[in-house]
Design a protein around this motif. Structure first.
Motif, PDB file in Angstrom:
ATOM      1  N   HIS A 160       0.623  -1.042   0.431  1.00  0.00           N
ATOM      2  CA  HIS A 160       0.436   0.192   0.066  1.00  0.00           C
ATOM      3  C   HIS A 160       0.888   1.446  -0.138  1.00  0.00           C
ATOM      4  N   VAL A 161       2.467   1.259  -0.208  1.00  0.00           N
ATOM      5  CA  VAL A 161       3.313   2.377   0.541  1.00  0.00           C
ATOM      6  C   VAL A 161       3.011   3.138  -0.826  1.00  0.00           C
ATOM      7  N   TYR A 162       3.077   2.720  -1.622  1.00  0.00           N
ATOM      8  CA  TYR A 162       3.211   3.251  -3.121  1.00  0.00           C
ATOM      9  C   TYR A 162       2.085   4.168  -3.539  1.00  0.00           C
ATOM     10  N   GLU A 163       1.108   3.937  -3.147  1.00  0.00           N
ATOM     11  CA  GLU A 163      -0.103   4.994  -3.631  1.00  0.00           C
ATOM     12  C   GLU A 163       0.403   5.870  -3.073  1.00  0.00           C
ATOM     13  N   LEU A 164      -0.125   5.472  -1.895  1.00  0.00           N
ATOM     14  CA  LEU A 164       0.470   6.943  -0.765  1.00  0.00           C
ATOM     15  C   LEU A 164       1.775   7.954  -1.393  1.00  0.00           C
ATOM     16  N   LEU A 165       3.173   7.224  -1.325  1.00  0.00           N
ATOM     17  CA  LEU A 165       3.577   8.181  -2.111  1.00  0.00           C
ATOM     18  C   LEU A 165       3.247   8.625  -3.188  1.00  0.00           C
TER      19      LEU A 165
END
Length: 458
Positions: free
Chosen positions: A386-391
């Motif tokens: 899920h980190v990519y969407e936050l980035l």
């Protein structure tokens, strides 16, 4: 009157004229982003060591109780998940080693870092996506940041050498100084920065060793130096900082009486194997010779109580790993603490990773601080996918197709950032839309009506 109608029509066309398909972003609110990874930092390494700087990040920003990495819990695959938002079977970097089952080539980790075709196999990492949308990016030692993707390279990058000394604290600070120059003098918007510790120390001495504890203190000092550098560079109010890792670490049962040793399995013969990828922690892949798949599988499936062997199509779907053409017909993993020995017993590490990502020792850290993050917030565990969407949200760019969900980590952000203060995909307008970035539907409608009415006046 016709002349006035023409002028109004031309004005309206000018307002709607940006090139088709090119996103038009809200400007002025985007902050820079620095993603830092300390390899092999287990989720609980701050519990037996004083970590004042990481603790300060938690007070001033966001801390996750822990983060669950992707399976297989190896360095390159997990790091690529962070910058693509894809499970490993979907981004295709399935191992730390490049291998080819046809010509039997196997390359070590450092050599694989420079093999373009291993990384550039359909997935576009965030560096390239950001650059395509007008940003400048950098990668300092981050796995996958030094090759070409669909003809594009990262704006600025550094690649570690095969004999690189992971432990040199003085070099760590010099690397941070370089990254600060990239962000200030070179105007980069996104930088990924990688450190090979405490992974290296955890492997050599074990995760419970004093050496590992000392290295965690060095990591924390480095976090302090980094945050001081951010302040001194004038970036505190315009830079979001995320510190995370790829996986954890567990102790290897080196002296167990029941080691997983293929060369000691009864009825198993390497003569039945066309290609093997063993002796790399707790994971293994086998390509049996033609007609030998069933025989090899039947021999291995119950060969050892600590070893889980599957046909590719039966591998647990929850791992999101096996459904990739690079994965061989037989694959396996061992229980925590047990590594897989092939033709010889050649693995001697005291600490290891690569195990089931639900094992607590494989969990890792996530800290974030900056103008777009809330303060003093501890969030429940989440998956690294899920980190990519936050980035992408923080950078205000439209993400590539991925397996993550922005809603999972959106509560980390301030109300302003969450509600669209950032230049995000939801606030992005494409040419051809009736809504401009500033949101002027009434103005546009009025111009259209005026143009039509004036055109009717003779």
């Amino acid at each position: 009157m016709r002349r006035l109608a023409v002028l109004l029509t031309l004005s309206l066309a000018a307002l709607l004229a940006p090139a088709a398909g090119v996103p038009v972003h809200q400007q002025g609110s985007r902050n820079k982003l620095l993603l830092v990874s300390f390899d092999g930092f287990r989720w609980d390494y701050d519990k037996d060591v004083d970590t004042p700087n990481l603790d300060a990040m938690a007070v001033e920003g966001v801390k996750a109780r822990y983060m669950t990495p992707a399976f297989v819990t190896m360095t390159s695959p997990c790091h690529f998940t962070l910058v693509t938002g894809k499970y490993i079977e979907n981004h295709g970097v399935v191992h730390n080693m490049y291998y080819n089952t046809s010509n039997k080539v196997k390359l070590p980790y450092h050599a694989t870092l420079g093999i373009q075709r291993w990384w550039d196999n359909g997935s576009v990492p965030i560096w390239i996506t950001a650059q395509r949308q007008g940003l400048k990016t950098g990668s300092f030692f981050y796995p996958g940041g030094n090759v070409t993707y669909q003809g594009a390279t990262v704006t600025l990058s550094r690649k570690e050498g095969p004999l690189h000394n992971y432990k040199d604290e003085e070099e760590w600070r010099a690397n941070i100084d370089t990254v600060m120059r990239w962000l200030t003098e070179e105007g980069l918007d996104l930088v990924t920065l990688y450190f090979g510790e405490p992974d290296s120390t955890g492997h050599k001495f074990g995760p419970e060793s004093q050496e590992r504890k000392d290295m965690v203190m060095q990591v924390d000092r480095t976090v302090g130096y980094l945050r001081d550098s951010i302040r001194h560079s004038g970036l505190k109010s315009s830079l979001n900082l995320i510190i995370t890792s790829d996986h954890g670490m567990t102790t290897v049962h080196k002296n167990a009486s029941d080691l997983v040793e293929f060369h000691k399995f009864s009825n198993f013969s390497f003569k039945d194997i066309e290609f093997e990828l063993l002796d790399y922690g707790p994971n293994g892949m086998l390509l049996p010779k033609e007609g030998k798949l069933e025989k090899v599988y039947e021999v291995l499936k119950d060969a050892h109580p600590k070893l889980h062997v599957y046909k590719k199509e039966s591998f647990p779907k929850s791992f999101h790993y096996a459904n990739n053409p690079r994965v061989t017909p037989l694959l396996m993993y061992s229980e925590p603490g047990y590594v897989i020995h092939g033709r010889l017993s050649v693995q001697f590490n005291n600490g290891e990773h690569g195990f089931d990502n639900e094992v607590m020792d494989m969990k890792t850290i996530f800290r974030a601080v900056g103008p777009d993050f809330r303060k003093g917030l501890e969030v429940e565990p989440f998956e690294s996918v899920h980190v990519y969407e936050l980035l992408c949200k923080l950078l205000g760019i439209v993400p590539e197709a991925n397996d993550g969900h922005l809603s999972t980590l959106l509560p980390m952000l301030t109300c302003e950032a969450d509600s669209g203060g950032l230049s995000t995909p939801s606030a992005t307008t494409y040419s051809g839309s009736a809504l401009l970035p500033g949101g002027h539907p009434l103005l546009i409608m009025g111009l259209l009506v005026a143009a039509v009415l004036l055109d009717k006046v003779k």
